[in-house]
Design an enzyme around this catalytic site. Sequence first.
Site, mmCIF file in Angstrom:
data_model
loop_
_atom_site.group_PDB
_atom_site.id
_atom_site.type_symbol
_atom_site.label_atom_id
_atom_site.label_comp_id
_atom_site.label_asym_id
_atom_site.label_seq_id
_atom_site.Cartn_x
_atom_site.Cartn_y
_atom_site.Cartn_z
ATOM 1 N N CYS A 59 -128.315 7.153 -49.988
ATOM 2 C CA CYS A 59 -127.288 8.075 -49.473
ATOM 3 C C CYS A 59 -126.835 9.032 -50.583
ATOM 4 O O CYS A 59 -126.529 8.599 -51.688
ATOM 5 C CB CYS A 59 -126.106 7.275 -48.932
ATOM 6 S SG CYS A 59 -124.828 8.334 -48.230
ATOM 7 N N CYS A 63 -119.680 7.435 -52.984
ATOM 8 C CA CYS A 63 -118.587 6.487 -52.745
ATOM 9 C C CYS A 63 -118.677 5.353 -53.774
ATOM 10 O O CYS A 63 -119.698 4.641 -53.839
ATOM 11 C CB CYS A 63 -118.689 5.928 -51.327
ATOM 12 S SG CYS A 63 -118.888 7.238 -50.095
ATOM 13 N N CYS A 66 -119.924 1.696 -52.872
ATOM 14 C CA CYS A 66 -121.041 1.485 -51.937
ATOM 15 C C CYS A 66 -122.390 1.246 -52.616
ATOM 16 O O CYS A 66 -122.834 2.029 -53.464
ATOM 17 C CB CYS A 66 -121.149 2.665 -50.980
ATOM 18 S SG CYS A 66 -122.363 2.372 -49.671
ATOM 19 N N CYS A 103 -122.427 -2.561 -33.613
ATOM 20 C CA CYS A 103 -122.092 -1.416 -34.459
ATOM 21 C C CYS A 103 -123.301 -1.052 -35.319
ATOM 22 O O CYS A 103 -123.811 -1.893 -36.060
ATOM 23 C CB CYS A 103 -120.941 -1.749 -35.394
ATOM 24 S SG CYS A 103 -119.533 -2.463 -34.556
ATOM 25 N N CYS A 134 -120.927 1.079 -31.018
ATOM 26 C CA CYS A 134 -120.212 1.791 -32.079
ATOM 27 C C CYS A 134 -121.262 2.322 -33.047
ATOM 28 O O CYS A 134 -122.285 1.660 -33.277
ATOM 29 C CB CYS A 134 -119.261 0.837 -32.801
ATOM 30 S SG CYS A 134 -118.338 1.645 -34.131
ATOM 31 N N CYS A 194 -112.686 4.489 -34.514
ATOM 32 C CA CYS A 194 -112.578 3.302 -35.364
ATOM 33 C C CYS A 194 -112.393 3.830 -36.773
ATOM 34 O O CYS A 194 -113.285 4.502 -37.302
ATOM 35 C CB CYS A 194 -113.860 2.470 -35.254
ATOM 36 S SG CYS A 194 -113.947 1.121 -36.458
ATOM 37 N N ARG A 272 -109.320 -5.006 -37.404
ATOM 38 C CA ARG A 272 -110.520 -5.799 -37.703
ATOM 39 C C ARG A 272 -110.544 -6.274 -39.146
ATOM 40 O O ARG A 272 -110.470 -5.491 -40.087
ATOM 41 C CB ARG A 272 -111.790 -4.997 -37.412
ATOM 42 C CG ARG A 272 -113.071 -5.814 -37.665
ATOM 43 C CD ARG A 272 -114.312 -5.149 -37.095
ATOM 44 N NE ARG A 272 -114.073 -4.797 -35.718
ATOM 45 C CZ ARG A 272 -114.003 -3.546 -35.263
ATOM 46 N NH1 ARG A 272 -114.217 -2.544 -36.085
ATOM 47 N NH2 ARG A 272 -113.749 -3.316 -34.005
HETATM 48 N N1 SAM Z 1 -122.260 6.412 -44.267
HETATM 49 C C1 SAM Z 1 -121.235 6.294 -43.326
HETATM 50 C C2 SAM Z 1 -119.880 6.624 -43.856
HETATM 51 O O1 SAM Z 1 -119.608 6.334 -45.006
HETATM 52 O O2 SAM Z 1 -119.060 7.122 -43.096
HETATM 53 C C3 SAM Z 1 -121.200 4.936 -42.646
HETATM 54 C C4 SAM Z 1 -121.475 3.649 -43.375
HETATM 55 S S1 SAM Z 1 -120.288 3.149 -44.588
HETATM 56 C C5 SAM Z 1 -121.173 1.847 -45.375
HETATM 57 C C6 SAM Z 1 -118.976 2.417 -43.659
HETATM 58 C C7 SAM Z 1 -117.779 1.857 -44.405
HETATM 59 O O3 SAM Z 1 -118.109 0.610 -45.001
HETATM 60 C C8 SAM Z 1 -117.205 2.652 -45.570
HETATM 61 O O4 SAM Z 1 -116.393 3.712 -45.156
HETATM 62 C C9 SAM Z 1 -116.390 1.596 -46.293
HETATM 63 O O5 SAM Z 1 -115.070 1.541 -45.791
HETATM 64 C C10 SAM Z 1 -117.124 0.283 -45.950
HETATM 65 N N2 SAM Z 1 -117.773 -0.265 -47.154
HETATM 66 C C11 SAM Z 1 -118.888 0.180 -47.753
HETATM 67 N N3 SAM Z 1 -119.193 -0.552 -48.843
HETATM 68 C C12 SAM Z 1 -118.218 -1.493 -48.944
HETATM 69 C C13 SAM Z 1 -117.957 -2.547 -49.867
HETATM 70 N N4 SAM Z 1 -118.753 -2.775 -50.919
HETATM 71 N N5 SAM Z 1 -116.879 -3.321 -49.668
HETATM 72 C C14 SAM Z 1 -116.064 -3.106 -48.604
HETATM 73 N N6 SAM Z 1 -116.262 -2.131 -47.698
HETATM 74 C C15 SAM Z 1 -117.318 -1.325 -47.862
HETATM 75 FE FE1 SF4 Z 2 -123.122 6.830 -48.070
HETATM 76 FE FE2 SF4 Z 2 -122.148 4.429 -48.589
HETATM 77 FE FE3 SF4 Z 2 -120.594 6.541 -48.797
HETATM 78 FE FE4 SF4 Z 2 -121.391 5.743 -46.347
HETATM 79 S S1 SF4 Z 2 -120.070 4.606 -47.743
HETATM 80 S S2 SF4 Z 2 -121.353 7.822 -47.147
HETATM 81 S S3 SF4 Z 2 -123.433 4.963 -46.875
HETATM 82 S S4 SF4 Z 2 -122.411 6.119 -50.055
#
Ligand code: SAM
Ligand code: SF4
Length: 338
Positions: A59, A63, A66, A103, A134, A194, A272
């Site tokens: 990606c 973030c 992530c 989801c 979802c 959500c 949730r």
């Molecule tokens: N890429 C899309 C986005 O970011 O909108 C969807 C997938 S993203 C993995 C969905 C959510 O997962 C993120 O917004 C974050 O809140 C949660 N998330 C991701 N990595 C995480 C982690 N290591 N611990 C807790 N929550 C996490």
């Molecule tokens: Fe990409 Fe992870 Fe950020 Fe979602 S949370 S936009 S998968 S880097």
Amino acid sequence: MAALNTDGTRNDWTRAEIAALFDLPFTDLVFRAAEVHRAHHAAGEVQLCTLLSIKTGGCPEDCGYCSQSVSADSGVKATKLMDVRAVLQSAAQAKDAGSQRFCMGAAWRNPKDRDLPAIVEMVKGVRAMGMETCMTLGMLQPHQARALAEAGLDYYNHNIDTSPERYGEVITTRTFGERLETLEHVRAAGINVCCGGIVGMGETREDRVGFVHALATLPRHPESVPVNALVPVKGTVLGDMLADTPLAKIDDIEFVRTVAVARITMPLSMVRLSAGRESMSEATQALCFLAGANSIFTGDKLLTAGNRGDDADAALLAKLGVVAMRGEEPMRACEAAE
Ligand code: SAM
Ligand code: SF4
Ligand code: DTB
């Protein structure tokens, strides 16, 4: 004087009111949250949802939490979008395991229009099995939100993740405002929202107040509010930071407080208990259910991180005398507001 909507919810919460809720003595806070929960939901029921990563890793967003970001050195391998048949097979297994909602998540900044036909087939196929659908695919353009709505998508997950002030320290490749824009497109298309975030990213209490405030003052409360506890992944900015400063991990009581304040300020929403349950004690999870959490992710995997697994969850729910929610949620904010 607080202004009540026709459904009894409020969108005019002040930060001071939310901070005062966080400051309540713990048992008073949990008692109040439990009262709100019982007034609007069946307190002995928890909704079971299953996650599937339909496109993993690679990606372009940064973030800091992530494992799927190209900026992370987490070892997660990038894959292409799964084919529709494989997704539907997974959904059928989730249904057999008693899941109510399926989801599907993709590690994209945003979907490309050429991906939409497959995405639409996934939504239609899962819906035909009788589960709620979802998706979480990143930012959406209005026409993409409309295409998902036409396919019958029930919910779109798009998190604000943290307070508006803290946002830029966690993610630099998109803004808090862009997050809100996608949420508006999702709402305008008539899809349920959500939206939640993550606690335990080394944020302050004030950030947690700002995070709940941002959700509770949206024009309409999200129908689902995922509260994730950070899963610290090695090779991510936040995972590595927490490994160096173990005390930064969210305190269990503070986590329960966050759930309770979300429940009180957004009474009709499903709250949730999302990522992070694998390393959470059963007692803390039980307190979260008492404080109004009424939905969990089941199965042994989230998107890339581990989850508790169905056997451990079935044992916990049996121990607590909590049953899986069947059929429709008791009340949806979007319906009640109409
Ligand atoms: N890429 C899309 C986005 O970011 O909108 C969807 C997938 S993203 C993995 C969905 C959510 O997962 C993120 O917004 C974050 O809140 C949660 N998330 C991701 N990595 C995480 C982690 N290591 N611990 C807790 N929550 C996490
Ligand atoms: Fe990409 Fe992870 Fe950020 Fe979602 S949370 S936009 S998968 S880097
Ligand atoms: C949400 O708020 N939590 C889920 C779902 N929305 C998509 C994702 C949790 C991801 C946890 C980390 C992982 O599995 O990589």
